[in-house]
Design an enzyme around this catalytic site. Sequence first.
Site: not given
Length: 159
Positions: A60, A63, A108
């Site tokens: 995650s 990003k 997310s």
Amino acid sequence: MTKLFLLFIMFATYSCSHFEKQSKVVDDKKSCFVLYDITEKKFVKVSDTANCFERYAAASTFKVPLAIMAFDSQVLKDENVVMKWEGQKGFLPSWDKDQNAKTWMTESVVWFSQKLTPKIGMKKIAEYLQGFRYGNEDMSGGITEAWLTSTPFSEKPIT
């Protein structure tokens, strides 16, 4: 480049302001957390330094550098650029709608990242990751999945 710096500062400010609450979560996992104070030019917190020698798939956290890549390469012109949701149900209900860079970061949204990466291109992403020395730098999982796959390798961190 100013927007990139501001994006980084926004992320760093969020990270610092929520650090105490999140540090308990980080300390209980096999992880490494490093907090660097750019004003004081020193490391404020480094958790479990042994784990800082291993590099993992970015998951995650991808990003954050992906946003820098997307803005720097002009794939995203600003934080309000909308990407259309294609109707495939996501992991979270909040993903199931059109998104912009703001909602992508706060929610997310994986599919948003998966639409950005082909627009930037494998060669350019690999160059960015090598320059950043981010994650495991392994894109062998494919341009829309690589940061989600786990292929750790050990290396001394940059000092």
